[in-house]
Design a protein around this motif. Structure first.
Motif, PDB file in Angstrom:
ATOM      1  N   GLY A  66      -8.517  -2.751  -5.505  1.00 36.20           N
ATOM      2  CA  GLY A  66      -7.605  -3.566  -4.709  1.00 36.20           C
ATOM      3  C   GLY A  66      -6.660  -2.703  -3.889  1.00 36.20           C
ATOM      4  O   GLY A  66      -6.531  -1.495  -4.103  1.00 36.20           O
ATOM      5  N   ARG A  67      -5.997  -3.332  -2.941  1.00 34.67           N
ATOM      6  CA  ARG A  67      -5.078  -2.612  -2.052  1.00 34.67           C
ATOM      7  C   ARG A  67      -3.969  -1.935  -2.852  1.00 34.67           C
ATOM      8  O   ARG A  67      -3.617  -0.788  -2.589  1.00 34.67           O
ATOM      9  CB  ARG A  67      -4.487  -3.579  -1.043  1.00 34.67           C
ATOM     10  CG  ARG A  67      -3.517  -2.908  -0.082  1.00 34.67           C
ATOM     11  CD  ARG A  67      -2.899  -3.879   0.857  1.00 34.67           C
ATOM     12  NE  ARG A  67      -3.913  -4.447   1.721  1.00 34.67           N
ATOM     13  CZ  ARG A  67      -3.699  -5.384   2.612  1.00 34.67           C
ATOM     14  NH1 ARG A  67      -2.494  -5.893   2.746  1.00 34.67           N
ATOM     15  NH2 ARG A  67      -4.664  -5.837   3.358  1.00 34.67           N
ATOM     16  N   SER A  68      -3.416  -2.635  -3.839  1.00 36.55           N
ATOM     17  CA  SER A  68      -2.313  -2.052  -4.610  1.00 36.55           C
ATOM     18  C   SER A  68      -2.787  -0.835  -5.399  1.00 36.55           C
ATOM     19  O   SER A  68      -2.045   0.141  -5.535  1.00 36.55           O
ATOM     20  CB  SER A  68      -1.704  -3.092  -5.544  1.00 36.55           C
ATOM     21  OG  SER A  68      -2.669  -3.564  -6.456  1.00 36.55           O
ATOM     22  N   ILE A 119      -1.148   2.893  -4.973  1.00 40.06           N
ATOM     23  CA  ILE A 119      -0.615   3.627  -6.121  1.00 40.06           C
ATOM     24  C   ILE A 119      -1.293   4.994  -6.242  1.00 40.06           C
ATOM     25  O   ILE A 119      -0.630   6.010  -6.466  1.00 40.06           O
ATOM     26  CB  ILE A 119      -0.783   2.806  -7.413  1.00 40.06           C
ATOM     27  CG1 ILE A 119       0.163   1.602  -7.382  1.00 40.06           C
ATOM     28  CG2 ILE A 119      -0.525   3.658  -8.649  1.00 40.06           C
ATOM     29  CD1 ILE A 119      -0.069   0.598  -8.479  1.00 40.06           C
ATOM     30  N   ALA A 120      -2.602   5.041  -6.083  1.00 36.34           N
ATOM     31  CA  ALA A 120      -3.327   6.311  -6.187  1.00 36.34           C
ATOM     32  C   ALA A 120      -2.883   7.292  -5.103  1.00 36.34           C
ATOM     33  O   ALA A 120      -2.641   8.481  -5.376  1.00 36.34           O
ATOM     34  CB  ALA A 120      -4.836   6.061  -6.094  1.00 36.34           C
ATOM     35  N   VAL A 121      -2.739   6.822  -3.878  1.00 36.67           N
ATOM     36  CA  VAL A 121      -2.299   7.691  -2.785  1.00 36.67           C
ATOM     37  C   VAL A 121      -0.868   8.159  -3.035  1.00 36.67           C
ATOM     38  O   VAL A 121      -0.532   9.328  -2.794  1.00 36.67           O
ATOM     39  CB  VAL A 121      -2.429   6.957  -1.423  1.00 36.67           C
ATOM     40  CG1 VAL A 121      -1.733   7.714  -0.316  1.00 36.67           C
ATOM     41  CG2 VAL A 121      -3.897   6.750  -1.087  1.00 36.67           C
ATOM     42  N   SER A 122      -0.015   7.279  -3.545  1.00 34.41           N
ATOM     43  CA  SER A 122       1.366   7.662  -3.847  1.00 34.41           C
ATOM     44  C   SER A 122       1.412   8.766  -4.890  1.00 34.41           C
ATOM     45  O   SER A 122       2.146   9.746  -4.742  1.00 34.41           O
ATOM     46  CB  SER A 122       2.160   6.455  -4.344  1.00 34.41           C
ATOM     47  OG  SER A 122       2.215   5.463  -3.363  1.00 34.41           O
ATOM     48  N   TRP A 123       0.631   8.621  -5.948  1.00 33.75           N
ATOM     49  CA  TRP A 123       0.603   9.661  -6.976  1.00 33.75           C
ATOM     50  C   TRP A 123       0.070  10.976  -6.415  1.00 33.75           C
ATOM     51  O   TRP A 123       0.569  12.050  -6.767  1.00 33.75           O
ATOM     52  CB  TRP A 123      -0.242   9.222  -8.176  1.00 33.75           C
ATOM     53  CG  TRP A 123       0.528   8.369  -9.125  1.00 33.75           C
ATOM     54  CD1 TRP A 123       0.364   7.037  -9.336  1.00 33.75           C
ATOM     55  CD2 TRP A 123       1.603   8.770  -9.969  1.00 33.75           C
ATOM     56  NE1 TRP A 123       1.274   6.595 -10.263  1.00 33.75           N
ATOM     57  CE2 TRP A 123       2.043   7.635 -10.678  1.00 33.75           C
ATOM     58  CE3 TRP A 123       2.228   9.981 -10.210  1.00 33.75           C
ATOM     59  CZ2 TRP A 123       3.083   7.686 -11.597  1.00 33.75           C
ATOM     60  CZ3 TRP A 123       3.276  10.032 -11.129  1.00 33.75           C
ATOM     61  CH2 TRP A 123       3.694   8.894 -11.808  1.00 33.75           C
ATOM     62  N   LEU A 124      -0.909  10.908  -5.559  1.00 33.75           N
ATOM     63  CA  LEU A 124      -1.447  12.119  -4.943  1.00 33.75           C
ATOM     64  C   LEU A 124      -0.382  12.804  -4.090  1.00 33.75           C
ATOM     65  O   LEU A 124      -0.221  14.037  -4.153  1.00 33.75           O
ATOM     66  CB  LEU A 124      -2.675  11.774  -4.095  1.00 33.75           C
ATOM     67  CG  LEU A 124      -3.360  12.936  -3.389  1.00 33.75           C
ATOM     68  CD1 LEU A 124      -3.920  13.915  -4.407  1.00 33.75           C
ATOM     69  CD2 LEU A 124      -4.457  12.429  -2.480  1.00 33.75           C
TER      70      LEU A 124
END
Length: 85
Positions: free
Chosen positions: A51-53, A57-62
């Motif tokens: 999903g978009r969220s 979240i994954a991109v933010s953690w990266l």
């Protein structure tokens, strides 16, 4: 297990009564049933895309991990440059 004719008739009567008494709730439940049915159909078709969220979240953690790594490298280089030779 299949429903008996009496059970199906009673459920239809309850559904009609609900629709007459609270059409807004009946429409929301119908909408939920359609979404649930689409979800069941999608599960058998293979893997679902995240999903978009989840992607956000994954991109933010990266990005956070990259920032921390960059700051650590900069701090270590600064400390190494400050040492007398």
């Amino acid at each position: 297990m299949a429903w008996s004719q009496d059970e199906e008739r009673m459920l239809a009567m309850i559904e009609r009564h609900l629709t007459d008494e609270d059409p807004k709730l009946a429409a929301r439940l119908e909408s939920f049933n359609h979404r649930a049915e689409r979800g069941r159909q999608g599960k058998g078709a293979g893997r679902r895309l995240p999903g978009r969220s989840t992607v956000i979240i994954a991109v933010s953690w990266l990005l956070i991990a990259t920032l921390i790594a960059t700051l650590l490298v900069m701090a270590l280089r600064h400390d190494a440059a400050a040492l007398p030779v």
